[in-house]
Every structure is written in structure tokens, then in C-alpha cells.
Write a protein that holds these residues in place. Structure first.
Motif, PDB file in Angstrom:
ATOM      1  N   ALA A 144     -35.834  27.264  64.538  1.00 56.53           N
ATOM      2  CA  ALA A 144     -35.748  28.764  63.972  1.00 56.53           C
ATOM      3  C   ALA A 144     -35.828  28.919  65.683  1.00 56.53           C
ATOM      4  N   ARG A 145     -34.660  29.967  66.207  1.00 57.99           N
ATOM      5  CA  ARG A 145     -35.458  30.925  67.521  1.00 57.99           C
ATOM      6  C   ARG A 145     -34.816  32.404  67.394  1.00 57.99           C
ATOM      7  N   LEU A 146     -35.868  32.509  67.746  1.00 55.78           N
ATOM      8  CA  LEU A 146     -35.945  34.205  68.096  1.00 55.78           C
ATOM      9  C   LEU A 146     -35.075  34.265  69.494  1.00 55.78           C
ATOM     10  N   PHE A 147     -34.393  35.354  69.380  1.00 51.31           N
ATOM     11  CA  PHE A 147     -33.781  36.214  70.913  1.00 51.31           C
ATOM     12  C   PHE A 147     -33.361  37.042  71.151  1.00 51.31           C
ATOM     13  N   VAL A 148     -34.029  37.965  71.272  1.00 51.32           N
ATOM     14  CA  VAL A 148     -34.289  39.516  72.056  1.00 51.32           C
ATOM     15  C   VAL A 148     -33.726  39.585  74.126  1.00 51.32           C
ATOM     16  N   ARG A 149     -33.109  40.554  74.070  1.00 50.46           N
ATOM     17  CA  ARG A 149     -32.651  40.820  74.878  1.00 50.46           C
ATOM     18  C   ARG A 149     -32.652  42.439  74.766  1.00 50.46           C
ATOM     19  N   ILE A 154     -35.940  42.996  79.059  1.00 51.79           N
ATOM     20  CA  ILE A 154     -36.836  42.140  79.288  1.00 51.79           C
ATOM     21  C   ILE A 154     -35.997  40.795  77.873  1.00 51.79           C
ATOM     22  N   VAL A 155     -36.126  39.677  78.199  1.00 51.34           N
ATOM     23  CA  VAL A 155     -35.505  38.311  77.825  1.00 51.34           C
ATOM     24  C   VAL A 155     -36.414  37.719  77.098  1.00 51.34           C
ATOM     25  N   ALA A 183     -34.090  41.909  84.893  1.00 51.74           N
ATOM     26  CA  ALA A 183     -33.156  41.512  86.635  1.00 51.74           C
ATOM     27  C   ALA A 183     -33.338  40.021  87.064  1.00 51.74           C
ATOM     28  N   ASN A 184     -34.494  39.357  86.397  1.00 56.41           N
ATOM     29  CA  ASN A 184     -34.486  37.660  86.765  1.00 56.41           C
ATOM     30  C   ASN A 184     -34.120  37.421  85.907  1.00 56.41           C
ATOM     31  N   VAL A 185     -33.978  37.916  84.683  1.00 57.43           N
ATOM     32  CA  VAL A 185     -32.695  36.981  84.392  1.00 57.43           C
ATOM     33  C   VAL A 185     -31.350  36.294  84.932  1.00 57.43           C
ATOM     34  N   LYS A 186     -31.139  38.030  85.369  1.00 58.28           N
ATOM     35  CA  LYS A 186     -29.295  38.057  85.428  1.00 58.28           C
ATOM     36  C   LYS A 186     -29.583  37.589  87.081  1.00 58.28           C
ATOM     37  N   PRO A 206     -28.424  32.624  73.972  1.00 56.74           N
ATOM     38  CA  PRO A 206     -29.295  31.656  74.040  1.00 56.74           C
ATOM     39  C   PRO A 206     -29.836  29.915  75.092  1.00 56.74           C
ATOM     40  N   ASN A 207     -28.350  30.495  74.364  1.00 58.67           N
ATOM     41  CA  ASN A 207     -28.230  28.160  74.705  1.00 58.67           C
ATOM     42  C   ASN A 207     -27.758  28.651  76.694  1.00 58.67           C
ATOM     43  N   ILE A 208     -27.796  29.510  77.505  1.00 57.77           N
ATOM     44  CA  ILE A 208     -27.503  29.266  78.651  1.00 57.77           C
ATOM     45  C   ILE A 208     -28.952  29.991  79.227  1.00 57.77           C
ATOM     46  N   LEU A 209     -29.978  30.986  78.418  1.00 61.68           N
ATOM     47  CA  LEU A 209     -30.363  31.486  79.033  1.00 61.68           C
ATOM     48  C   LEU A 209     -32.235  30.980  78.936  1.00 61.68           C
ATOM     49  N   ALA A 210     -32.189  30.554  77.889  1.00 58.55           N
ATOM     50  CA  ALA A 210     -33.525  29.653  77.620  1.00 58.55           C
ATOM     51  C   ALA A 210     -33.782  28.857  78.491  1.00 58.55           C
TER      52      ALA A 210
END
Length: 227
Positions: A144-149, A154-155, A183-186, A206-210
Motif C-alpha cells: 500500500a503506497r502513498l505518493f505525494v509530490r 516536497i516529495v 529540490a533535493n529529490v530533483k 515513485p518506483n524511481i524516486l523512493a
């Protein structure tokens, strides 16, 4: 649903969707549904986020003094499932989900993904809560995944993994919350060698970002249903 929750619901709400795990011998049940997921969203101003241009917008409207019925409009739920009344509770454990078993190429007997809610945050990003289930002969995994951008702010990725061992009747639940500035995630994406043209696509995955986002909260718990 909005009236019962006390907050507006997202523009894409799948209120009839349900993922439910039931242990037949004992009746133990863990469910994931949209109402309970949204009920775990902040209902006051304590965790409200502002969009990148909020300060500029507010300064041009001096007559705007307060927000009516403030709530966490990013829909950043802390939801990790709903135990049915009478179901045995999870207890803290040090036993981790056996990832090596899940990496094996065992036949997948069933797979599905169910979306509980989604919002484009008034074109300022995305908030998505979904549940994936993968079933093998001897085990299963639920994510179960919550993805917020929130663009330029923020991410967040909050994962609840539920691992079920059919041979031992053990259920392990792992909750992991990841969070960092946009900014940090980017920047982390750029450091992986992702081309600028691909950043927009990557920032929606989110699979790439997590893996690039630091963990801010985690817990492990389990319950054994062997009779």
C-alpha cells in the motif's frame, strides 16, 4: 463521504474499491479502503503544506486573513490498513520481510493494483494512494503506497508492506515513510544520470524516486495466526 470525514475528498475518489485479506481459520482480517485512508489525513492546519508560490499569492491579497476549515490538502495519509474488530493485533518485531524469497522467480498466481484515491492538487503535483497485491504459492506481498509530490516543495513516499507466509501463518507489516524537499529529490535524480528531458516522467514515478529519498520513519510488526 466528505461530510463523514469532515474534509473535502480528492477529485478522483474510488470509494467502492477494497483490498481485504482474511485468514479463513480464525477470521483475522486486514483491509484497505478509501474512507479509512482519508480519515488518516490531517484535519487541521498543523501539517499543511504551501505551494511554491503561496507567499507571493498571499502578499497580493492583503484582505485574505485565514483559511476556512484548514486540512492537509496534500492528502498525506498515515494509513497502514484497518484490522477488523476481534482480529489479533500486530506487535513489534525485529523479523524483517524476507526479501530474498520475494526476489525468487516463483510463478505469480495473481497480481492486481487498486487505486483508493488520487488528486492533482490543483495542478501543483500529485497525491495517490494505491494498493498492489502479488500472490505466490507459499507467500504473498501487499504494498500500500502513498505518493505525494508538491511541485517545488516536497516529495513523500509512505509504504506499508504486508507479507504473508502461508506455511507458518505469520503476517509481517512494515511501514516506511520517506520524505525530502523537491529540490533535493530533483538533484538526486540528476546525479543518477537521468537526462533533463526525462525528469518530468521520473518525477511522476515513485518506483524511481523512493530509493533516492531518505527514510524519516519506519516500524516492523507481526502477528502469528497459527492455531
Amino acid at each position: 463521504m466528505s461530510k463523514r470525514l469532515g474534509i473535502p475528498v480528492p477529485e478522483m475518489i474510488f470509494g467502492d474499491n477494497l483490498v481485504l485479506l482474511r485468514h479463513a481459520p480464525t477470521g483475522w482480517t486486514l483491509a484497505f479502503n478509501a474512507f479509512d485512508a482519508l480519515d488518516a489525513v490531517g484535519k487541521d492546519a498543523s501539517n499543511m503544506l504551501q505551494v511554491a508560490y503561496a507567499q507571493e499569492w498571499a502578499s497580493s491579497r492583503d484582505n485574505v486573513k485565514e483559511v476556512v476549515n484548514p486540512f492537509d490538502w496534500s492528502y498525506s495519509s498515515t494509513y497502514d490498513g484497518t484490522l477488523a474488530p476481534g482480529s489479533a493485533s500486530f506487535a513489534p518485531t525485529e523479523r524483517a520481510i524476507p526479501l530474498e524469497l520475494l526476489k525468487r522467480r516463483d510463478p505469480i498466481l495473481f497480481f492486481d493494483e487498486v487505486v483508493l484515491y488520487e488528486s492533482e492538487l490543483d495542478d501543483n503535483g500529485i497525491s495517490l494512494y494505491s494498493v498492489k497485491v502479488r500472490l505466490h504459492e507459499k507467500r504473498m506481498l501487499l504494498l500500500a503506497r502513498l505518493f505525494v509530490r508538491v511541485d517545488n516543495v516536497i516529495v513523500r513516499v509512505r509504504d506499508t508492506r504486508v507479507y504473508v507466509d502461508f506455511e507458518t501463518d505469520e503476517v509481517i507489516r512494515e511501514y516506511t515513510a520517506r520524505e525530502d524537499s523537491f529540490a533535493n529529490v530533483k538533484q538526486a535524480l540528476r546525479m543518477t544520470g537521468t537526462l533533463p528531458d526525462d525528469l518530468t516522467i521520473a518525477l511522476r514515478d515513485p518506483n524511481i524516486l523512493a530509493p533516492l529519498i531518505p527514510i524519516v520513519e519506519s516500524r516492523l510488526e507481526s502477528v502469528n495466526l497459527k492455531r
